[in-house]
Design a protein around this motif. Structure first.
Motif, short mmCIF file in Angstrom:
data_model
loop_
_atom_site.label_atom_id
_atom_site.label_comp_id
_atom_site.label_asym_id
_atom_site.label_seq_id
_atom_site.Cartn_x
_atom_site.Cartn_y
_atom_site.Cartn_z
N PRO A 121 63.00 -10.51 73.06
CA PRO A 121 62.70 -11.93 72.82
C PRO A 121 62.40 -12.21 71.36
N ILE A 122 62.04 -11.17 70.61
CA ILE A 122 61.84 -11.29 69.17
C ILE A 122 62.57 -10.16 68.48
N ARG A 123 63.03 -10.44 67.27
CA ARG A 123 63.72 -9.44 66.46
C ARG A 123 63.18 -9.49 65.04
N ALA A 124 63.36 -8.41 64.32
CA ALA A 124 62.91 -8.36 62.93
C ALA A 124 63.62 -9.44 62.12
N GLY A 125 62.83 -10.18 61.34
CA GLY A 125 63.38 -11.24 60.50
C GLY A 125 63.33 -12.61 61.12
N GLU A 126 62.97 -12.72 62.41
CA GLU A 126 62.91 -14.02 63.07
C GLU A 126 61.52 -14.63 62.93
N TYR A 127 61.49 -15.95 62.83
CA TYR A 127 60.21 -16.67 62.75
C TYR A 127 59.85 -17.13 64.16
N VAL A 128 58.66 -16.71 64.62
CA VAL A 128 58.24 -17.01 65.98
C VAL A 128 56.81 -17.55 65.97
N ALA A 129 56.47 -18.27 67.04
CA ALA A 129 55.12 -18.76 67.26
C ALA A 129 54.71 -18.36 68.67
N LEU A 130 53.48 -17.88 68.83
CA LEU A 130 52.96 -17.46 70.12
C LEU A 130 52.00 -18.49 70.66
N SER A 131 51.89 -18.55 71.98
CA SER A 131 50.97 -19.49 72.60
C SER A 131 49.52 -19.13 72.30
N SER A 132 49.26 -17.91 71.82
CA SER A 132 47.91 -17.52 71.43
C SER A 132 47.49 -18.14 70.10
N GLY A 133 48.45 -18.77 69.40
CA GLY A 133 48.14 -19.42 68.13
C GLY A 133 48.70 -18.68 66.92
N ALA A 134 49.16 -17.46 67.09
CA ALA A 134 49.71 -16.70 65.97
C ALA A 134 51.16 -17.10 65.73
N ASP A 135 51.56 -17.07 64.47
CA ASP A 135 52.95 -17.34 64.13
C ASP A 135 53.29 -16.60 62.84
N GLY A 136 54.58 -16.41 62.60
CA GLY A 136 55.03 -15.71 61.40
C GLY A 136 56.40 -15.09 61.61
N THR A 137 56.89 -14.47 60.55
CA THR A 137 58.17 -13.78 60.58
C THR A 137 57.97 -12.35 61.07
N VAL A 138 58.75 -11.93 62.06
CA VAL A 138 58.61 -10.59 62.63
C VAL A 138 59.02 -9.55 61.60
N GLU A 139 58.09 -8.65 61.28
CA GLU A 139 58.40 -7.56 60.35
C GLU A 139 58.74 -6.27 61.09
N GLU A 140 57.98 -6.00 62.19
CA GLU A 140 58.19 -4.74 62.90
C GLU A 140 57.59 -4.82 64.29
N VAL A 141 58.31 -4.26 65.26
CA VAL A 141 57.77 -4.04 66.61
C VAL A 141 57.64 -2.53 66.78
N GLY A 142 56.41 -2.03 66.68
CA GLY A 142 56.17 -0.60 66.74
C GLY A 142 55.84 -0.12 68.14
N LEU A 143 55.37 1.13 68.21
CA LEU A 143 55.05 1.72 69.51
C LEU A 143 53.81 1.07 70.12
N PHE A 144 52.87 0.66 69.29
CA PHE A 144 51.63 0.05 69.79
C PHE A 144 51.44 -1.39 69.29
N LEU A 145 51.91 -1.68 68.08
CA LEU A 145 51.58 -2.95 67.43
C LEU A 145 52.83 -3.69 66.99
N THR A 146 52.70 -5.01 66.92
CA THR A 146 53.73 -5.88 66.36
C THR A 146 53.17 -6.51 65.09
N ARG A 147 53.95 -6.48 64.03
CA ARG A 147 53.50 -7.01 62.74
C ARG A 147 54.27 -8.28 62.39
N LEU A 148 53.53 -9.33 62.05
CA LEU A 148 54.09 -10.60 61.61
C LEU A 148 53.64 -10.88 60.19
N VAL A 149 54.48 -11.58 59.44
CA VAL A 149 54.11 -12.04 58.10
C VAL A 149 54.09 -13.56 58.14
N GLN A 150 52.91 -14.16 57.91
CA GLN A 150 52.78 -15.60 57.96
C GLN A 150 53.38 -16.24 56.70
#
Length: 286
Positions: A121-150
């Motif tokens: 549903p998300i890929r690196a380089g895409e700009y997304v917004a979550l219903s939790s209030g977080a948003d940003g450009t997807v940098e990485e989906v790792g084994l435990f964590l997802t990193r966004l750059v606002q």
């Protein structure tokens, strides 16, 4: 003295064997660690160069390759010292089960990360917004964590389960985006002239797509004016440039043509003054 020398002579072969095993085990460990880093780097470079591999899965694929090699390396080192690897694997399995029960949240993050990579549903380089209030450009989906750059440059790190359980709004997945701009027009102004002016502004924009065709239509009536909706489509990468440009250009162009924005008016009445006026009017009539 002779007893000590005989005892030392008896222990000497064992010490030599132990030293040799230690040296070989250390060599296996160093080589295994080096090979894991080498394979991980090769996998990352190969995946990055390939256009058929989604960049989002590269970090997790890299971690999987590296730690698989390292785990087999540690097992080989233990086997060098005579440790029964079969029983060790059974013990590690039981320990892994106990740790898994204790770290259900961590395993949930791993499962969520795998689902994010499978369903994407998300890929690196895409700009997304979550219903939790977080948003940003997807940098990485790792084994435990997802990193966004606002947009303000701040890095945001989220557990994979948080991302997976949220409603995801993806602003970059489609190639085009629609822009709607409400333009208020005062009652009494020539509405047809305003519509023609807005259509002219939109048609002159090179970043506004011609297909779908831009629309300039009356949208609704307010108490202080008519709302005209300007609807245009743009490439996702040019959306904000078009939005900022149109907002500035529409206001400045309409003001230059003599059209002022409607200003809400409120009439305030004094009840006492109204009564006096009514009495005065009645006295004058009689």
């Amino acid at each position: 003295m002779e007893d000590a020398l005989r005892e030392l002579g008896a222990w000497a072969p064992r010490l030599v064997d132990m030293g040799a095993n230690l040296l070989v085990a250390l060599l296996i460990l160093v080589v295994g660690w080096w090979v894991s880093s080498l394979l991980g780097g090769w996998v990352r470079r190969a995946a990055t160069r390939s256009t058929k591999i989604d960049p989002t899965i590269v970090p997790m694929f890299y971690s999987t390759v590296v730690w698989t090699v390292r785990i087999f390396t540690v097992i080989a080192v233990l086997a060098r010292f005579g440790v029964q690897t079969a029983s060790l694997i059974a013990v590690l399995g039981a320990a892994g089960l106990a740790v898994g029960l204790a770290l259900q949240g961590t395993l949930q993050n791993i499962a969520a990360g795998i689902m994010l990579l499978i369903l994407r549903p998300i890929r690196a380089g895409e700009y997304v917004a979550l219903s939790s209030g977080a948003d940003g450009t997807v940098e990485e989906v790792g084994l435990f964590l997802t990193r966004l750059v606002q947009v303000d440059g701040i890095h945001l790190t989220l557990p994979n389960s948080t991302v997976w359980n949220a409603t995801i709004t993806n602003y970059s997945r489609n190639k085009t985006r629609r822009l709607d701009i409400p333009v208020p027009v005062r009652y009494g102004d020539d509405l047809e002239v305003v519509l023609a002016k807005l259509k002219e502004i939109v048609d002159a924009r090179p970043d506004a797509l011609k297909d779908p065709e831009p629309l300039v239509k009356v949208f609704e009536y307010k108490e202080n004016g008519v709302i005209v909706n300007v609807r245009v489509w743009a490439e996702a990468s040019k959306y904000w440039d078009l939005r900022w440009g149109l907002y500035q250009q529409i206001r400045s162009s309409l003001e230059a043509a003599g059209f002022q924005p409607p200003i809400p008016l409120r009439e305030i009445q004094n009840p006492k003054a109204a009564d006096k006026a009514d009495k005065a009017a009645s006295s004058a009539a009689t």
